[in-house]
Enzyme design. Structure first.
Site, PDB file in Angstrom:
ATOM      1  N   PHE A 111       0.840  -1.201   0.000  1.00  0.00           N
ATOM      2  CA  PHE A 111       0.000   0.000   0.000  1.00  0.00           C
ATOM      3  C   PHE A 111       0.878   1.256   0.000  1.00  0.00           C
ATOM      4  O   PHE A 111       1.793   1.375   0.794  1.00  0.00           O
ATOM      5  CB  PHE A 111      -0.914  -0.001   1.233  1.00  0.00           C
ATOM      6  CG  PHE A 111      -1.776   1.238   1.306  1.00  0.00           C
ATOM      7  CD1 PHE A 111      -2.740   1.481   0.337  1.00  0.00           C
ATOM      8  CD2 PHE A 111      -1.600   2.155   2.334  1.00  0.00           C
ATOM      9  CE1 PHE A 111      -3.522   2.624   0.402  1.00  0.00           C
ATOM     10  CE2 PHE A 111      -2.387   3.303   2.398  1.00  0.00           C
ATOM     11  CZ  PHE A 111      -3.348   3.533   1.431  1.00  0.00           C
ATOM     12  N   GLN A 112       0.584   2.148  -0.901  1.00  0.00           N
ATOM     13  CA  GLN A 112       1.308   3.415  -1.059  1.00  0.00           C
ATOM     14  C   GLN A 112       2.812   3.211  -1.298  1.00  0.00           C
ATOM     15  O   GLN A 112       3.621   4.029  -0.899  1.00  0.00           O
ATOM     16  CB  GLN A 112       1.053   4.358   0.119  1.00  0.00           C
ATOM     17  CG  GLN A 112      -0.379   4.899   0.104  1.00  0.00           C
ATOM     18  CD  GLN A 112      -0.627   6.025   1.098  1.00  0.00           C
ATOM     19  OE1 GLN A 112       0.057   6.132   2.108  1.00  0.00           O
ATOM     20  NE2 GLN A 112      -1.608   6.859   0.815  1.00  0.00           N
ATOM     21  N   LYS A 161       9.725   3.107   6.520  1.00  0.00           N
ATOM     22  CA  LYS A 161       9.057   3.353   7.799  1.00  0.00           C
ATOM     23  C   LYS A 161       9.735   2.606   8.945  1.00  0.00           C
ATOM     24  O   LYS A 161       9.921   3.153  10.031  1.00  0.00           O
ATOM     25  CB  LYS A 161       7.587   2.924   7.679  1.00  0.00           C
ATOM     26  CG  LYS A 161       6.750   3.268   8.909  1.00  0.00           C
ATOM     27  CD  LYS A 161       5.267   2.991   8.680  1.00  0.00           C
ATOM     28  CE  LYS A 161       4.438   3.502   9.856  1.00  0.00           C
ATOM     29  NZ  LYS A 161       3.001   3.315   9.629  1.00  0.00           N
ATOM     30  N   MET A 475      -0.369  32.495 -23.166  1.00  0.00           N
ATOM     31  CA  MET A 475       0.776  32.268 -24.046  1.00  0.00           C
ATOM     32  C   MET A 475       0.409  31.305 -25.173  1.00  0.00           C
ATOM     33  O   MET A 475       0.807  31.502 -26.322  1.00  0.00           O
ATOM     34  CB  MET A 475       1.971  31.734 -23.239  1.00  0.00           C
ATOM     35  CG  MET A 475       3.261  31.688 -24.029  1.00  0.00           C
ATOM     36  SD  MET A 475       3.781  33.306 -24.674  1.00  0.00           S
ATOM     37  CE  MET A 475       4.920  33.845 -23.384  1.00  0.00           C
TER      38      MET A 475
END
Lengths: 570, 184
Positions: A111-112, A161, A475
């Protein structure tokens, strides 16, 4: 003393003198957000990770110190990829800390999880995946060393982590030799023979130009530049990245070169017999068609990055050194060109014939964007810092704001990142709270990152934003008008949608609007009088206004198009 | 005036190439950094070999043969040097290099081709390193040109399976190595 990796990270940032971190927490970086509570480091909670990155860049550009951002893994990390790429293009010193999934989960599509060191390999100066808590101090010290020495740039530190949660015996590298960087040798020395050859080329030149880039600001070489220019009387052009490196009010200043540069700057480069190119990289926006750029000029190239030498333009003399060292050495040698009176006479005629200009607005409006910029500068304190997004408004800001000192121009050059302005202005204001900070923005850019005004209000960062609202991606519209037979494709934005005043108010800012020149002057005064909350001003500008001068993409700089009112002049 | 020697089809090596011997830190991802740099700058790699170097723990040596047409040498050096994990680069001119490459090939054999195959192996100074009833595996450590020649000779045998390592190189003794830029 045994501490956690998370504590070691924060302690390391403290050791590096970090005063502020821009960031947003999430799962993988969670452990690090706990010791922040006990640290003197200020944390600014952004609303989107891109904002954190651009704020860190704005901080770095305004202060010269490295900007620091911290985000979580996966989408947190990918959201900051654009600022990293932007900082890489503009050589902005940045240290970005990203959370990563635990070591055991790396490579499992957890996850992530995302491979952020892989993703940013080509857009960082270097990156690290930290594999143990005891390595954190070295990684952080190395990150700051690499980001700030040689040619500066962004460095990313990816922190799993479980590494943040594990413990280590606190230590910190005592010096560079403990960083274990056997392949990193950023210091280049000046070559005496090359210096002699540079002096000889200077002595032989009759039409020299100092072509000054962002490296002069990075090297804090503005004083050496000024001394050298004043003694030699060589005209100075300052690229988009170098605005503020030399005062625009100075008699030797020709302004910005390139695609939207001043006629005098562009033409002086084209006619020069010698370019002293300092901390600049012959970007395509400056050179136009390379084969037609400064055709009769010899080139002395000063750059700290040896890979820039001979990359675009073959040079006669290469000085692989920082701008301060090289300019200092040339000054010490007393290198002097011939009498430049004839050259200056020619340049003065270009300046007189083709100054930057615009048609005055009608009393009932719409506003001229150039006049809005001049009005803001006239009403704001000296030393006001200006940030910009990317597009027409950015070019007008660079053209019509008179830059007098380093660190007063915060913009996205090489990457051309729309949405840079608002967060970069916030970062600049955090770094230099005593200065007034104006963001000159476009309506397209503003909509990309405006959410950070909520951050600015919540954190008490009173910036001012001028939206030059012409209801278009201006632009692109300009190019479609000039090169696509006015076939406007997907560029209309609608001046009233969103309602910028209400949007500003919803974010806790003051929202103002001006449609006529009289209103413009009044709201600028009003905005400058507000110093406690951010202010957003919706300036309704002329949709058809275009940026001039202009060199079409891929064209020779000899084919510069001046303002319509100047066409046909000698 | 004599034309440039034509080395094209007769020799599989590129017409103009540089051999770069790159000492890198032996860390995760370093090869990806080097390969990624070549890819994003548009430098073509002709062959690449990597293995631990002199002090095995800390450094690896990557031998890269680059196509000189796509890769101005000064740019390759400058950009490679900017990689923090790159410690040292030397450019070995092909004429001044001792180059070697390893070739391994497994060839199906039968009574009909065995004799001619043995002749080829013998002529190339290759050695037989494995056999069974229906195959023979040969090895050759030789110059890239020598490997090219054996490869062409073996290709006529249907079902040949051939692997080459890419070359490694050291300068000929007495020839100074050329390193245009050390700084960055």
């Amino acid at each position: 003393m045994e501490i956690t990796g998370a504590q070691a990270l924060i302690k390391s940032l403290e050791r590096e003198g970090v005063e502020v971190v821009f960031g947003l927490p999430g799962g993988a970086i969670l452990p690090v957000y706990d010791p922040i509570l006990d640290s003197p480091i200020r944390h600014i909670l952004v609303r989107h990770e891109q904002g954190a990155g651009h704020m860190a860049e704005g901080y770095a550009l305004a202060t010269g110190r490295p900007g620091v951002a911290m985000v979580t893994s996966g989408p947190g990390a990918t959201n900051i990829v654009t600022p990293i790429a932007n900082a890489h293009m503009d050589s902005t010193p940045l240290v970005v800390v990203t959370g990563q999934v635990a070591r055991a989960a790396i490579g499992t599509d957890a996850f992530q999880e995302c491979d952020i060191t892989g993703i940013t390999m080509g857009i960082t100066k270097h990156n690290f995946l930290v594999s143990s808590a005891s390595e954190i101090p070295r990684a952080i010290a190395a990150a700051f060393h690499i980001a700030t020495t040689g040619r500066p740039g962004p460095v990313l530190v990816d922190l799993p982590k479980d590494v943040a949660q594990s413990t280590m015996e606190w230590w910190y590298p005592a010096g560079v030799e403990e960083l274990d960087l056997p392949g990193y040798r950023p210091l280049a020395g000046l070559d005496e023979a090359e210096l002699e050859r540079a002096a000889a080329l200077l002595a032989a030149s009759e039409r020299p130009v100092l072509y000054v880039g962002g490296g002069v600001l990075k090297a804090r070489a503005h004083e050496q530049l000024r001394a050298f220019a004043e003694r030699t009387r060589i005209p100075v052009v300052t690229t988009l990245m170098a605005r503020g490196a030399f005062p625009d009010s100075h008699e030797l200043a020709l302004g910005m070169p390139g695609m939207h540069g001043t006629y005098a700057a562009v033409t002086a480069l084209q006619r020069a017999d010698l370019l002293l190119a300092v901390g600049t990289r012959f970007d395509d926006r400056v050179t136009g068609r390379v084969s037609a750029f400064a055709p009769s000029a010899k080139v002395i190239h000063v750059d700290i990055d040896a890979a820039e030498i001979n990359k675009i333009r073959r040079v006669e003399v290469a000085l692989r050194a920082d701008a301060a060292g090289a300019l200092g050495a040339l000054e010490e040698m007393g290198a002097t060109p011939a009498n430049l009176d004839v050259w200056w006479k020619e340049i003065r005629t270009w300046q007189e014939s083709y100054p930057l200009t615009y048609d005055p607005p009608a009393e009932a409006g719409p506003l001229r964007p150039q006049q809005v910029i001049e009005t803001i500068q006239a009403a704001s304190p000296e030393g006001t810092v200006v940030a910009a997004g990317v597009g027409q408004h950015q070019m007008w800001a660079s053209q019509f704001w008179r830059f007098e000192e380093p660190g007063t121009w915060v913009n996205s050059g090489g990457a051309g990142t729309m949405g840079f302005g608002v967060p970069a202005a916030i970062g600049a204001k955090v770094g230099r709270p005593e200065r007034t900070v104006w963001c000159i923005d476009g309506d397209g850019c503003f909509q990309m990152t405006a959410q950070e005004l909520t951050t600015a209000r919540a954190e008490g960062i009173p910036i001012k934003v001028a939206i030059l609202n012409n209801a278009y991606l201006g632009m692109v519209r300009q190019w479609q008008e000039m090169f696509y037979e006015e076939r406007y494709s997907e560029v209309y934005l609608n001046a009233d949608l969103p309602d910028y005043v209400k949007w500003a108010e919803a974010m806790g800012c003051v929202g103002l609007r001006a449609r006529t020149p009289a209103e413009m002057r009044a709201v600028v005064e009003e905005a400058n009088a507000i110093n406690d909350v951010p202010v957003v001003v919706d300036f309704r500008t002329d949709t058809s206004e275009k940026v001039f001068p202009m060199v079409a993409a891929g064209a020779s700089n000899d084919d510069i198009m001046v303002h319509p009112s100047q066409r046909g002049r000698a | 005036m004599s034309p440039e020697p034509f080395l094209g089809d007769a020799q599989h090596s590129p017409v103009r190439h540089h051999i770069l011997s790159v000492l890198v830190e032996n860390k995760a991802g370093v090869l990806a950094r080097v390969a990624g740099l070549f890819a994003r700058r548009g430098f073509n790699i002709y062959s690449l070999a990597v293995a631990p170097a002199e002090s095995h723990e800390r450094f690896s040596r990557i031998t890269i043969v680059v196509d000189a047409e796509t890769a101005p040498l000064e740019q390759v050096f400058g950009q490679l040097h900017k990689l923090v994990n790159v410690v040292e680069i030397s450019d070995i001119a092909p004429d001044d290099a001792v180059e070697r490459e390893l070739l391994l090939a497994t060839i199906p054999t039968d009574v009909e081709n065995r004799t001619s195959l043995l002749d080829v192996i013998g002529a190339a100074n290759a050695s037989i390193v494995d056999v069974d009833a229906h195959h023979v595996t040969v090895m050759l450590a030789a110059t890239p040109a020598g490997c090219d020649a054996l490869e062409r000779a073996l290709e006529v045998h249907p079902g040949v399976e051939l692997h080459r390592t890419g070359r490694v190189a050291v300068p000929r003794l007495g020839v100074p190595t050329h390193e245009p830029m050390r700084s960055r």
